[in-house]
Design an enzyme around this catalytic site. Sequence first.
Site, mmCIF file in Angstrom:
data_model
loop_
_atom_site.group_PDB
_atom_site.id
_atom_site.type_symbol
_atom_site.label_atom_id
_atom_site.label_comp_id
_atom_site.label_asym_id
_atom_site.label_seq_id
_atom_site.Cartn_x
_atom_site.Cartn_y
_atom_site.Cartn_z
ATOM 1 N N CYS A 75 21.604 61.180 64.592
ATOM 2 C CA CYS A 75 20.286 61.000 65.175
ATOM 3 C C CYS A 75 19.912 59.526 65.041
ATOM 4 O O CYS A 75 20.320 58.868 64.089
ATOM 5 C CB CYS A 75 19.195 61.835 64.529
ATOM 6 S SG CYS A 75 19.504 63.598 64.573
ATOM 7 N N TRP A 127 21.180 64.646 67.318
ATOM 8 C CA TRP A 127 22.411 65.425 67.134
ATOM 9 C C TRP A 127 21.957 66.687 66.416
ATOM 10 O O TRP A 127 21.499 66.644 65.275
ATOM 11 C CB TRP A 127 23.414 64.638 66.286
ATOM 12 C CG TRP A 127 24.737 65.321 66.161
ATOM 13 C CD1 TRP A 127 25.781 65.250 67.039
ATOM 14 C CD2 TRP A 127 25.168 66.177 65.102
ATOM 15 N NE1 TRP A 127 26.830 66.008 66.585
ATOM 16 C CE2 TRP A 127 26.486 66.591 65.399
ATOM 17 C CE3 TRP A 127 24.570 66.643 63.929
ATOM 18 C CZ2 TRP A 127 27.213 67.443 64.574
ATOM 19 C CZ3 TRP A 127 25.304 67.500 63.095
ATOM 20 C CH2 TRP A 127 26.602 67.877 63.424
ATOM 21 N N LYS A 171 42.535 62.431 66.552
ATOM 22 C CA LYS A 171 42.178 61.721 67.782
ATOM 23 C C LYS A 171 42.266 62.664 68.970
ATOM 24 O O LYS A 171 41.374 62.718 69.799
ATOM 25 C CB LYS A 171 43.113 60.526 68.045
ATOM 26 C CG LYS A 171 42.912 59.292 67.207
ATOM 27 C CD LYS A 171 41.650 58.523 67.486
ATOM 28 C CE LYS A 171 40.485 59.062 66.745
ATOM 29 N NZ LYS A 171 40.201 58.769 65.402
ATOM 30 N N LYS A 204 28.848 59.416 66.219
ATOM 31 C CA LYS A 204 29.583 58.308 65.613
ATOM 32 C C LYS A 204 29.281 58.171 64.128
ATOM 33 O O LYS A 204 30.149 57.831 63.333
ATOM 34 C CB LYS A 204 29.211 57.028 66.364
ATOM 35 C CG LYS A 204 29.900 55.793 65.879
ATOM 36 C CD LYS A 204 31.253 55.655 66.546
ATOM 37 C CE LYS A 204 32.080 54.547 65.945
ATOM 38 N NZ LYS A 204 33.498 54.919 65.931
ATOM 39 N N ASN A 206 15.195 61.977 61.087
ATOM 40 C CA ASN A 206 16.645 61.985 60.983
ATOM 41 C C ASN A 206 16.970 62.508 59.588
ATOM 42 O O ASN A 206 16.401 62.037 58.613
ATOM 43 C CB ASN A 206 17.148 60.539 61.168
ATOM 44 C CG ASN A 206 18.634 60.402 60.969
ATOM 45 O OD1 ASN A 206 19.350 61.394 60.935
ATOM 46 N ND2 ASN A 206 19.084 59.163 60.844
ATOM 47 N N GLY A 207 17.870 63.490 59.497
ATOM 48 C CA GLY A 207 18.211 64.047 58.192
ATOM 49 C C GLY A 207 18.013 65.551 58.205
ATOM 50 O O GLY A 207 17.972 66.175 59.269
ATOM 51 N N ARG A 237 24.795 57.761 67.885
ATOM 52 C CA ARG A 237 24.500 58.557 66.687
ATOM 53 C C ARG A 237 24.200 60.009 67.017
ATOM 54 O O ARG A 237 24.045 60.835 66.114
ATOM 55 C CB ARG A 237 23.295 57.968 65.952
ATOM 56 C CG ARG A 237 23.510 56.556 65.491
ATOM 57 C CD ARG A 237 22.250 56.051 64.856
ATOM 58 N NE ARG A 237 22.173 56.494 63.491
ATOM 59 C CZ ARG A 237 22.483 55.746 62.443
ATOM 60 N NH1 ARG A 237 22.862 54.509 62.628
ATOM 61 N NH2 ARG A 237 22.396 56.203 61.233
ATOM 62 N N HIS A 264 57.510 75.894 55.742
ATOM 63 C CA HIS A 264 56.792 76.810 54.844
ATOM 64 C C HIS A 264 55.652 77.527 55.561
ATOM 65 O O HIS A 264 54.636 77.835 54.959
ATOM 66 C CB HIS A 264 56.271 76.051 53.627
ATOM 67 C CG HIS A 264 57.373 75.459 52.805
ATOM 68 N ND1 HIS A 264 58.273 76.222 52.108
ATOM 69 C CD2 HIS A 264 57.747 74.171 52.614
ATOM 70 C CE1 HIS A 264 59.154 75.450 51.498
ATOM 71 N NE2 HIS A 264 58.851 74.188 51.802
ATOM 72 N N GLU A 312 39.515 65.442 68.916
ATOM 73 C CA GLU A 312 38.167 64.903 69.125
ATOM 74 C C GLU A 312 37.864 64.688 70.607
ATOM 75 O O GLU A 312 36.777 64.995 71.061
ATOM 76 C CB GLU A 312 38.025 63.526 68.430
ATOM 77 C CG GLU A 312 37.737 63.589 66.955
ATOM 78 C CD GLU A 312 37.663 62.199 66.321
ATOM 79 O OE1 GLU A 312 36.766 61.978 65.515
ATOM 80 O OE2 GLU A 312 38.518 61.330 66.638
ATOM 81 N N GLU A 332 45.830 61.630 61.594
ATOM 82 C CA GLU A 332 44.949 60.835 62.441
ATOM 83 C C GLU A 332 45.263 61.066 63.931
ATOM 84 O O GLU A 332 44.358 61.165 64.761
ATOM 85 C CB GLU A 332 45.083 59.347 62.054
ATOM 86 C CG GLU A 332 44.273 58.372 62.879
ATOM 87 C CD GLU A 332 42.765 58.609 62.873
ATOM 88 O OE1 GLU A 332 42.266 59.438 62.095
ATOM 89 O OE2 GLU A 332 42.084 57.962 63.689
HETATM 90 C C1 G6P Z 1 32.284 60.732 62.168
HETATM 91 C C2 G6P Z 1 32.988 59.918 63.227
HETATM 92 C C3 G6P Z 1 34.417 59.628 62.768
HETATM 93 C C4 G6P Z 1 34.399 58.924 61.429
HETATM 94 C C5 G6P Z 1 33.638 59.737 60.380
HETATM 95 C C6 G6P Z 1 33.408 58.938 59.112
HETATM 96 O O1 G6P Z 1 32.837 61.991 62.090
HETATM 97 O O2 G6P Z 1 33.003 60.605 64.463
HETATM 98 O O3 G6P Z 1 35.046 58.803 63.724
HETATM 99 O O4 G6P Z 1 35.706 58.719 60.989
HETATM 100 O O5 G6P Z 1 32.351 60.087 60.890
HETATM 101 O O6 G6P Z 1 32.574 57.871 59.423
HETATM 102 P P1 G6P Z 1 32.475 56.521 58.637
HETATM 103 O O7 G6P Z 1 31.448 55.722 59.398
HETATM 104 O O8 G6P Z 1 32.017 56.854 57.252
HETATM 105 O O9 G6P Z 1 33.804 55.878 58.658
#
Ligand code: G6P
Length: 602
Positions: free
Chosen positions: A2, A75, A482, A597, A99-100, A27, A501, A485, A478
């Site tokens: 947010c 969000w 990716k 983000k 926000n929160g 955000r 396993h 996501e 990772e």
């Molecule tokens: C969110 C983002 C990710 C990020 C994660 C941790 O889930 O979408 O891309 O890796 O937060 O965020 P930070 O800002 O702490 O790296």
Amino acid sequence: MCGIVGYIGSNNVKKALLEGLKELEYRGYDSAGLAVMQEGRIDVFKAVGKLNNLVDKTAAFDPKGFAVGIAHTRWATHGKPTEINAHPHRGDHSFVVHNGIIENYKSLKDSLIEKGVRFISQTDTEVIVHLYESFLAQTKEAFRAFELTIGAIEGAYAILLIDETVGKTIFFAKKGSPLQIGEGTSWRYFASSDAPLIGVCESAIYLDDGSWGYMNDRDIKIFVGNATVSPQKKPLPLTRSAAQKEGFRFFMEKEIYEQSRAVGETLTSRALANVVRLDELQEGFLDGVESLRLCACGTSYHAALSSSYLFERLAKIETRCEIASEFRYRDPILRKNELFIVISQSGETADTLEALKMAKRSGSKTLAICNVDNSSISREADAALLTRAGVEKGVASTKAFSTQVTVLWLLALYIAQNSGALNAEDLAREINAMRRVPSVLAIKPERHEHIRRLSKRYLHGHGFFFIGRDLFYPLALEGALKLKEISYLHAEGYPAGEMKHGPIALADPELFTIALISKNLLKDKMQSNVEELIARDSTLLAISSERLALADDLIEIDEQDHPLLEFFEMTTVIQLLALEIAIRLGTDVDMPRNLAKSVTVE
Ligand code: G6P
């Protein structure tokens, strides 16, 4: 998550709020809304979906002269992303953005309902405004009513509240969610990050947790508890270098291409010919440190996990990795002489921030590896190493990851250099490899085109397994993250040696296995694991510098003499693969569904 903007001044209030929200849209983008107060009257607009919908909705709204405004991009946490649940939330005469999460909202809501208050949204936020109005009815004093409201709510919050009956004032409170104040020549802002303030305000006040107070056209009053606080102003950059796509289709694509330059920045004045320098760490900062505990979320956690192999192998220092949301609630035992390192792109991730505070409370020395100076995490830690990736707009993190791994590698070498775990020759060899990372990260057009063409074969199937060993296992995690996501396809990252396993039961032609095969680390072991999958007719895409006879597809990387150079080159490959698959599937690559983000709620 947010985003919040507040504004007091005589310039174009609508423009100020919408442009501020644009900077914060990453955000959260489920819905957005704004409220503008002029001469005791408040106009409110809300729209579901991306910010452009709110821009369209407010097209005919043209407030002139002095105004007070609050705005929000959401969000969703409590209640669906509908217009009713969008902020600002209203009472009879006051409006709030938040926000929160208000953790005790249910009991507060129940007692307000008993008193006859009617709620219209499913949010936790709405309770704030009704609570405030009910305290106001008792006390007849707005400031006191706000103070009592803040005293009654529990959880994490950044709150802005305006009241028609008060006028010209924004009440604010901050606890556990970011909020700062910006001051310009004749206007003032609130924002949940620097971004909306840059270019429009000369200085910023970063509010500490527990701050609350009010801002009006003349004054800013900040309290922590009952004590008044004198704000510390910090200068802001003068111009907002608005991130542009610069000819790329998506910010994520641009940021993949930027990695080479970004890592170059990360290394500048740190990786010298035969020595690593980390000027941000005071002399003696690492004295007495016997082990490391790394803690992060999402992609940053994968950077942490990757580096744990480096810390143990190169610096010979015991290292443990923690997912912040797990760490917080499992009564962890923190060792004396352990350095607690948090890794975060944004510096605002709620779980990581709280884990950092826990470590501090238990007496650990703390270090942040962060992309945002002045963020909550950078400020909270005893020391911070900035990753220097520059602004990352794409929700799927790319250049943040490569710069984080680079800083962590630097730190491993720095520790090794101080402790003598590496001799001068090995240290110089590592640094030499490190200085070649920017060139390895440069994207070759023919490689990108090959991945683009190949991507059309990987749009279906019943799942993806990214597999790797050693350093390439976190990279496999990772790669899978990716892909899921931004393409919404199911993908998992797995240690290649562990497939037998359990997961190998899934192997068939519709299971796509992406194998990260290093020439420098466990090549033969990895090849055996791959053969086992091929024998079960799994479709196999190898990422390797060598041909693999029975692989269905190969993305060939350059032959490298250091595993980390392969690691960084493969990083660009998995990112581009996810990007091209998502583009073919037509998803919103930069703002994928359900994500944000910066995750400032736990
Ligand atoms: C969110 C983002 C990710 C990020 C994660 C941790 O889930 O979408 O891309 O890796 O937060 O965020 P930070 O800002 O702490 O790296």
